[in-house]
Structures are given as structure tokens and as C-alpha cells.
Design a protein around this motif. Structure first.
Motif, short mmCIF file in Angstrom:
data_model
loop_
_atom_site.label_atom_id
_atom_site.label_comp_id
_atom_site.label_asym_id
_atom_site.label_seq_id
_atom_site.Cartn_x
_atom_site.Cartn_y
_atom_site.Cartn_z
N VAL A 102 0.31 28.52 84.56
CA VAL A 102 -0.78 29.00 85.41
C VAL A 102 -1.93 28.23 85.05
O VAL A 102 -2.69 27.58 85.89
CB VAL A 102 -0.84 30.40 85.10
CG1 VAL A 102 -2.34 30.98 85.53
CG2 VAL A 102 0.13 31.46 85.78
N ARG B 49 -2.12 33.85 77.71
CA ARG B 49 -1.55 32.45 78.41
C ARG B 49 -1.37 31.60 77.60
O ARG B 49 -0.24 30.96 77.54
CB ARG B 49 -2.23 31.93 79.58
CG ARG B 49 -1.86 30.94 80.22
CD ARG B 49 -0.80 31.28 81.20
NE ARG B 49 -0.80 32.50 81.99
CZ ARG B 49 0.02 33.22 82.82
NH1 ARG B 49 1.15 32.71 82.52
NH2 ARG B 49 -0.28 34.33 83.12
N GLN C 152 -4.98 27.52 86.90
CA GLN C 152 -5.22 28.34 87.75
C GLN C 152 -5.12 28.27 89.47
O GLN C 152 -5.72 28.96 89.94
CB GLN C 152 -6.47 29.36 87.47
CG GLN C 152 -6.37 30.25 86.11
CD GLN C 152 -6.87 31.40 86.14
OE1 GLN C 152 -6.63 32.31 86.31
NE2 GLN C 152 -8.41 31.32 85.49
N GLN D 67 -3.03 27.52 92.68
CA GLN D 67 -1.80 27.30 93.19
C GLN D 67 -1.34 25.69 93.93
O GLN D 67 -0.20 25.30 93.45
CB GLN D 67 -1.51 28.26 94.21
CG GLN D 67 0.13 28.30 95.00
CD GLN D 67 0.18 29.54 95.99
OE1 GLN D 67 -0.79 29.91 96.70
NE2 GLN D 67 1.54 29.79 95.74
N GLN E 284 0.05 23.80 91.23
CA GLN E 284 1.44 24.19 91.12
C GLN E 284 2.50 23.71 91.94
O GLN E 284 3.68 23.09 91.73
CB GLN E 284 1.58 25.48 90.85
CG GLN E 284 0.95 26.33 89.89
CD GLN E 284 1.23 27.38 89.18
OE1 GLN E 284 0.94 28.68 89.85
NE2 GLN E 284 1.90 27.50 88.20
N VAL F 108 0.71 31.63 89.75
CA VAL F 108 -0.57 32.16 89.60
C VAL F 108 -0.82 33.40 90.30
O VAL F 108 -1.33 34.51 90.08
CB VAL F 108 -1.57 31.18 90.00
CG1 VAL F 108 -1.45 30.50 91.31
CG2 VAL F 108 -2.98 31.81 89.63
N THR G 31 -6.68 38.15 88.02
CA THR G 31 -6.60 37.26 89.23
C THR G 31 -5.98 37.93 90.47
O THR G 31 -4.93 38.28 90.40
CB THR G 31 -5.81 36.10 88.81
OG1 THR G 31 -6.32 35.45 87.55
CG2 THR G 31 -5.81 34.94 89.96
N SER H 227 -2.19 38.39 91.87
CA SER H 227 -1.10 37.90 90.70
C SER H 227 -0.35 39.35 90.51
O SER H 227 -1.15 40.31 90.52
CB SER H 227 -1.92 37.56 89.37
OG SER H 227 -2.63 38.53 88.94
#
Ligand code: GZL
Ligand code: ZN
Length: 328
Positions: free
Chosen positions: A25, A32, A58, A60, A63, A83, A158, A161
Motif C-alpha cells: 500500500v 504498515r 497509497q 491504486q 499498484q 489499498v 482510508t 479499505s
């Protein structure tokens, strides 16, 4: 691993080295950081892995890019700590088409077809939220505080999430069930800075806040700074004007604050998923079936003088003994 035979650019990876791509994330919280440490120390070179690590800050879209890079590099496994829950179907289909198993870590993905990932390892955020709500009810009952006299603000994680969805739902069920006064909900993004900023704005807006429900420890640290800067006191004596801080993660700093009474109750959320993810990979390598969902059990911690009021939380656990761990 990729082993070219007769081709000119023969690429060999040592037979027993597994290449693992991990899309993390970010580095938003102590939790984390501990999670990243657990994954990196497990999937180390000396343990026989080549780890490709990506910190998505953080976002997406970072990712999605990382996962596509892992597919390009033909990793053996993809680990994804998502995330937020939605938006993964397309990229997970690409991984599936490339024949790369995906293991989801920590938060969940909400996909149309759960064959898009092989397995998930994490913790039950809704149960965590329910435990916190039951603790609050047991606390108010023990201290003879009327439910409508609990004036709560929810500093959310967040949005979207699993941790935020579950912990928020746990609180909202409590509000519904017990008749608490929920003043406002706003995301603190699981960070200390945002948690402080949100708390400052809520303190300006309301003069009757007496419960602050922080969806992780770093938000709680920020909220406590804001509360104290406003000349108010955090603690577990609402009747004498103290503000009750509830939090999640039980990080070292979080438990220290629980021990010294600044946090009234801290619900455990275990970050150490490295070994558990490795167990899944080893089973898959051995051709064994693995469970789709693998939950890690968790406890709840409260300062000694409030423990007496948390027995109700035990009723939540379907199976097994659920300990409320006083820290003295
Ligand atoms: C919880 C995890 C959350 C932590 C936060 O499972 O997803 O993300 O509670 C972290 O500290 O940022
Ligand atoms: Zn958890």
C-alpha cells in the motif's frame, strides 16, 4: 523462474529461487512499516527468494502498474496488499492469464470472481470494530454513563479499505444498537498528520466530544496531540471531562499510550503476515490445496482500570477463548 534452453539469451534463475513481486500500500503508518518489515525479512535472499518490492504511496494506480511489471518480469508469485477493495478485476485477470498465482495480504479485494486470486491472509476488521463497540458499551455500563451522553467522532481510515469499512461498520452497529450520539465521521487516511488535522477541525466544530474513535494508532497519536493542544485531557474518566480515545493496531507506541492511559482501549491488528504468506506459497509449491481465506486471531487491550468493563467483549468470539488482555 525462467529457464531458456536452446535460445541465445538463455536466462537461468537458480532452480530453488522463487521470484516474488510484492505490491505494498505505502508507508502511511507504524502498522504498515511493521507489515513491510515482516514481508521483507521473510522473502529474503537467504531464505531463497528474490523479492521485487513496490511501495505504491497509497495510490491504486501505482499498484496496478507494479502488478503489470511483475507480470512482465514473469515472477513466480504476486503478493498484493490492496489499498482499497474495488478496481482489481482487470489486472488480476491479466495475472491469471499469465498463470501467476496472486496472494492477497491484509485488506481484501472485492472482485466479481474470487478465482482471480488464490488465497487471502489477514485480519477481521469488522470483528475488530465490533470488539471496540462492545468494549465501549461495557465501559459506559460499568461507569454508569447513559448511551446518549456518549458524543462520538469517528476518524476513519482510508475510505474504501477493508480496515475502514469493517471498523466503521462495527461502530455504526454500536450506535444503532445502544443509542450513542455519533457527531461526525471523517477520514484521517490512517496517518498521524491527517488525524491531527481532522481532530482539530472537529474540536472547533463541537464542544461536547467525549469519545474519539480512531481507526488506527497513528490517527490516535495525531488526535491526542490536537486534544492536548486544545487544553483538554485524554483518559478514561469521561465523568470528569476526560476524552476517551479508542484505537486499533496495538503498535508499540499505541500500547505504550494504552499503558499510560492516553488511549483507553487499543484493538489488536496483527501486521506480521510474512511467515503466513510464505506458508501459503510453500503449500502451493508442494501442490497442496490452500484455504481461500486465512484469518489471524486478535485480542483487545485496555488499561487495567477499564478491563473490568470489557467482559462483554468475550461474548463476541464465536469459537475459542477470547482473552481481554489487561496491561498493567
Ligand atoms: C489493517 C491495515 C490498516 C492498519 C493501518 O488491517 O490495513 O492499514 O490498521 C494501516 O495502520 O495503515
Ligand atoms: Zn486487522
Amino acid at each position: 523462474m525462467v529457464a531458456g534452453l536452446a535460445s541465445t539469451s538463455t536466462v537461468f534463475a537458480a532452480e530453488d529461487t522463487l521470484t516474488v513481486g510484492f505490491s505494498q500500500v505505502g508507508a502511511e503508518s507504524d502498522w504498515r512499516t511493521a507489515n513491510t518489515e515482516s514481508m521483507k525479512s521473510t522473502f529474503s535472499e537467504e531464505n531463497g527468494y528474490e523479492l521485487i518490492f513496490d511501495d505504491a504511496q497509497q495510490k491504486q494506480e501505482n499498484q496496478l502498474t507494479a502488478i503489470r511489471n511483475f507480470i512482465q518480469q514473469e515472477v513466480d508469485y504476486i503478493l498484493l496488499a490492496p489499498v482499497t477493495e474495488t478496481g482489481w478485476d482487470t489486472v488480476l485477470q491479466e495475472a491469471k492469464d499469465a498463470g501467476i498465482p496472486v496472494i492477497i495480504v491484509d485488506r481484501m479485494v472485492d472482485v466479481s470472481d474470487d478465482s482471480l486470486y488464490t488465497s487471502w491472509i489477514g485480519t477481521d476488521a469488522l470483528l475488530e470494530g465490533r470488539k471496540a463497540a462492545e468494549w465501549l458499551n461495557a465501559y459506559a455500563t460499568a461507569k454508569e454513563i447513559k448511551p446518549e451522553d456518549l458524543h462520538i467522532v469517528d476518524i476513519q481510515g482510508t475510505i474504501g479499505s477493508t480496515a475502514q469499512i469493517g471498523r466503521t461498520q462495527g461502530l455504526e452497529e454500536g450506535v444503532e444498537k445502544y443509542g450513542w450520539d455519533l457527531l461526525e465521521q471523517q477520514s484521517g487516511e490512517f496517518t498521524q498528520a491527517k488525524g491531527q488535522e481532522v481532530m482539530e477541525s472537529m474540536l472547533k466544530k463541537y464542544d461536547n466530544i467525549n469519545v474519539v474513535y480512531c481507526e488506527n494508532d497513528n490517527e490516535a497519536f495525531g488526535a491526542i496531540d490536537a486534544i492536548e493542544a486544545a487544553g483538554k485531557t485524554v483518559g478514561s474518566d469521561i465523568a470528569n471531562g476526560e476524552i476517551l480515545v479508542i484505537s486499533f493496531d496495538t503498535t508499540n507506541a499505541g500500547l505504550t499510550d494504552t499503558l499510560n492511559g492516553k488511549i483507553a482501549c487499543d484493538v489488536e491488528c496483527n501486521p506480521l503476515h510474512g511467515p503466513r504468506a510464505e506458508e501459503l506459497i510453500k503449500a502451493l509449491e508442494a501442490g497442496e490445496e490452500v484455504e481461500k481465506l486465512n484469518y489471524v486471531d486478535e485480542e483487545i487491550f485496555a488499561a487495567d482500570d477499564t478491563v473490568a468493563s470489557v467482559t462483554a467483549v468475550n461474548s463476541l468470539e464465536e469459537e475459542g477463548e477470547y482473552a481481554v488482555t489487561p496491561i498493567t
